[in-house]
Design a protein around this motif. Structure first.
Motif, PDB file in Angstrom:
ATOM      1  N   LYS A  37       0.728  -1.286  -0.024  1.00 50.94           N
ATOM      2  CA  LYS A  37       0.041   0.013   0.119  1.00 50.94           C
ATOM      3  C   LYS A  37       0.920   1.153  -0.026  1.00 50.94           C
ATOM      4  O   LYS A  37       0.799   2.238  -0.756  1.00 50.94           O
ATOM      5  CB  LYS A  37      -0.917  -0.132   1.205  1.00 50.94           C
ATOM      6  CG  LYS A  37      -1.943  -1.161   1.199  1.00 50.94           C
ATOM      7  CD  LYS A  37      -2.877  -0.892   2.467  1.00 50.94           C
ATOM      8  CE  LYS A  37      -2.122  -1.280   3.639  1.00 50.94           C
ATOM      9  NZ  LYS A  37      -1.788  -2.856   3.924  1.00 50.94           N
ATOM     10  N   SER A  38       1.971   1.512   1.017  1.00 52.84           N
ATOM     11  CA  SER A  38       2.624   2.382   1.193  1.00 52.84           C
ATOM     12  C   SER A  38       3.448   2.618  -0.126  1.00 52.84           C
ATOM     13  O   SER A  38       3.774   3.801  -0.784  1.00 52.84           O
ATOM     14  CB  SER A  38       3.476   2.368   2.291  1.00 52.84           C
ATOM     15  OG  SER A  38       2.650   2.382   3.642  1.00 52.84           O
ATOM     16  N   THR A  39       3.964   1.428  -0.831  1.00 47.38           N
ATOM     17  CA  THR A  39       4.796   1.723  -2.029  1.00 47.38           C
ATOM     18  C   THR A  39       3.982   2.221  -3.015  1.00 47.38           C
ATOM     19  O   THR A  39       4.502   3.024  -3.815  1.00 47.38           O
ATOM     20  CB  THR A  39       5.212   0.146  -2.067  1.00 47.38           C
ATOM     21  OG1 THR A  39       5.876  -0.447  -1.316  1.00 47.38           O
ATOM     22  CG2 THR A  39       6.178   0.463  -3.381  1.00 47.38           C
ATOM     23  N   LYS A  64       6.997   0.754   8.304  1.00 51.84           N
ATOM     24  CA  LYS A  64       5.829   0.277   8.594  1.00 51.84           C
ATOM     25  C   LYS A  64       4.914   1.226   8.992  1.00 51.84           C
ATOM     26  O   LYS A  64       5.201   1.990   9.790  1.00 51.84           O
ATOM     27  CB  LYS A  64       6.053  -0.901   9.771  1.00 51.84           C
ATOM     28  CG  LYS A  64       4.854  -1.816   9.621  1.00 51.84           C
ATOM     29  CD  LYS A  64       5.041  -2.735  10.883  1.00 51.84           C
ATOM     30  CE  LYS A  64       3.850  -3.674  11.276  1.00 51.84           C
ATOM     31  NZ  LYS A  64       3.744  -4.917  10.318  1.00 51.84           N
ATOM     32  N   THR A  65       3.843   1.257   8.323  1.00 51.53           N
ATOM     33  CA  THR A  65       2.827   2.211   8.614  1.00 51.53           C
ATOM     34  C   THR A  65       2.150   2.136   9.947  1.00 51.53           C
ATOM     35  O   THR A  65       1.421   0.867  10.058  1.00 51.53           O
ATOM     36  CB  THR A  65       1.684   2.254   7.461  1.00 51.53           C
ATOM     37  OG1 THR A  65       2.395   2.010   6.174  1.00 51.53           O
ATOM     38  CG2 THR A  65       0.879   3.672   7.431  1.00 51.53           C
ATOM     39  N   VAL A  66       2.074   2.892  11.031  1.00 52.68           N
ATOM     40  CA  VAL A  66       1.616   2.765  12.285  1.00 52.68           C
ATOM     41  C   VAL A  66       0.181   3.795  12.490  1.00 52.68           C
ATOM     42  O   VAL A  66      -0.305   3.311  13.268  1.00 52.68           O
ATOM     43  CB  VAL A  66       2.584   2.729  13.362  1.00 52.68           C
ATOM     44  CG1 VAL A  66       3.694   1.810  13.436  1.00 52.68           C
ATOM     45  CG2 VAL A  66       3.136   4.266  13.278  1.00 52.68           C
ATOM     46  N   VAL A  87      -4.792   8.741   1.678  1.00 54.94           N
ATOM     47  CA  VAL A  87      -4.581   8.234   2.843  1.00 54.94           C
ATOM     48  C   VAL A  87      -4.213   6.934   3.224  1.00 54.94           C
ATOM     49  O   VAL A  87      -4.850   6.022   2.758  1.00 54.94           O
ATOM     50  CB  VAL A  87      -6.073   8.433   3.499  1.00 54.94           C
ATOM     51  CG1 VAL A  87      -6.088   8.273   5.014  1.00 54.94           C
ATOM     52  CG2 VAL A  87      -6.750   9.728   3.248  1.00 54.94           C
ATOM     53  N   ASP A  88      -2.908   6.827   3.690  1.00 53.12           N
ATOM     54  CA  ASP A  88      -2.210   5.833   3.980  1.00 53.12           C
ATOM     55  C   ASP A  88      -2.915   5.157   5.313  1.00 53.12           C
ATOM     56  O   ASP A  88      -3.114   5.805   6.154  1.00 53.12           O
ATOM     57  CB  ASP A  88      -0.839   5.808   3.814  1.00 53.12           C
ATOM     58  CG  ASP A  88       0.008   4.431   3.727  1.00 53.12           C
ATOM     59  OD1 ASP A  88      -0.842   3.459   3.578  1.00 53.12           O
ATOM     60  OD2 ASP A  88       1.182   4.548   3.660  1.00 53.12           O
ATOM     61  N   THR A  89      -2.972   3.710   5.352  1.00 49.02           N
ATOM     62  CA  THR A  89      -3.339   3.295   6.673  1.00 49.02           C
ATOM     63  C   THR A  89      -2.643   2.034   7.097  1.00 49.02           C
ATOM     64  O   THR A  89      -2.147   1.369   6.083  1.00 49.02           O
ATOM     65  CB  THR A  89      -4.916   2.539   6.369  1.00 49.02           C
ATOM     66  OG1 THR A  89      -4.943   1.294   5.539  1.00 49.02           O
ATOM     67  CG2 THR A  89      -5.925   3.697   6.060  1.00 49.02           C
TER      68      THR A  89
HETATM   69 MG    MG Z   1       2.067   0.912   4.900  1.00 48.98          MG
END
Ligand code: MG
Ligand code: GDP
Length: 290
Positions: A37-39, A64-66, A87-89
């Motif tokens: 997702k973040s990538t 890592k998305t926190v 919006v990253d989750t």
């Molecule tokens: Mg992430």
């Protein structure tokens, strides 16, 4: 005739207005952790935002998305300025107990509706209410080649009542073209069987032309996506992609881009406002009135 009654002038004025005020669009990415997702968020922005602009280190590892985090960039598309917010989750599914893992995401979506509602009922209403509502939610499906996880089905079912969902197959470069097609078909069938509504919903089929356009999108669903932050040379062009056993796979965020055009984005915004937000608003006003 249209020119005579001035409709083309009105359209031209609307176009100019969009160019001046811009077009805001908010996407959210949701799914198990580790699915890219973040990538993909980075890929979307990297291919849009000037590569020279500061902030992107060469081999930056994505942490890592926190927490739920919104990032905005102004991009330009065919002369139209667009403020894209992603919006990253944090990923879910890696907890021992995943029972309520949709809650923070659901809460975020509703909080944006609430903000908009507060502005709307305000006496000294702003001319243009800042819109942070989530216009579409990319739901990442693990490229297992088998079937959806129970958590996926449950999550999408819940979310589909409050936001437009676009299911995507994550890390599509790990599947061969044939595997991809087969998996897409299977996922489509499963979504249908679970009664999960996703974009473009039936309400969009206003006429035969719309329906045929939408059927084309439906046949391609769920979109296969590939996220990357590395550039490769393909046919003399520099592209963001991934090196695989069968060559360089270009980030399919490009394809996503081609298939989902500005008019679709406008559709997604309208459904967000007329259906999802309206449902929320009616519920809230009922609470207060009762
Ligand atoms: Mg992430
Ligand atoms: P998130 O937890 O969903 O945000 O996932 P990340 O974006 O942090 O990515 C997790 C790992 O998967 C990283 O090592 C990425 O380099 C890798 N990854 C991301 N996108 C892709 C993709 O499209 N294909 C492949 N093969 N790996 C990917």
């Amino acid at each position: 005739l249209l020119g005579y009654i001035g409709i083309d002038t009105i359209i031209e004025q609307m176009r100019k207005k969009t160019m001046k005020t811009g077009f805001d669009f908010n996407i959210m990415v949701v799914g198990h952790s580790g699915l890219g997702k973040s990538t993909l968020v980075n890929t979307l922005f990297k291919s849009q935002v000037s590569r020279r602009s500061a902030g992107w280190a060469r081999d930056e590892k994505i942490p890592k998305t926190v927490e739920i985090k919104a990032v905005s960039h102004v991009i330009e598309e065919g002369g139209v300025k667009m403020k894209l917010t992603v919006v990253d989750t944090p990923g879910f599914g890696d907890q021992i107990n995943n029972d309520n893992c949709w809650e923070p995401i659901s809460k975020y979506i509703n909080e944006q509706y609430e903000k908009f509602l507060k502005e709307e009922v305000n006496i000294t209403r702003k001319k243009r209410i800042p819109d942070t509502r989530v216009h579409c939610c990319l739901y990442f499906i693990s490229p297992t080649g088998h079937s959806l996880r129970q958590l996926d089905t449950e999550f999408m079912k819940r979310l589909s009542h409050s936001v437009n969902i676009i299911p995507v197959i994550a890390k599509a470069d790990t599947l061969t073209i044939e595997e991809r097609q087969e998996f897409k078909q299977r996922v489509r069938k499963e979504l249908e069987m679970s009664g999960i509504e996703f974009y473009p919903q039936k309400e969009f089929d206003d006429d035969m032309e719309d329906k045929s356009d939408n059927d084309k999108i439906r046949e391609a669903m769920p979109f296969a996506v590939v996220g990357s932050d590395k550039e490769y040379q393909v046919n003399g062009k520099r592209v963001l992609g991934r090196k695989t056993a069968w060559g360089i796979v270009e980030g399919e965020s490009n394809a996503l881009h081609e298939r989902v055009s500005l008019s679709h984005l406008q559709d997604l915004k309208e459904v967000t406002h007329n259906i999802h937000y309206e449902t929320y608003r009616a519920k809230r006003l009922n609470e207060n009135g009762g």
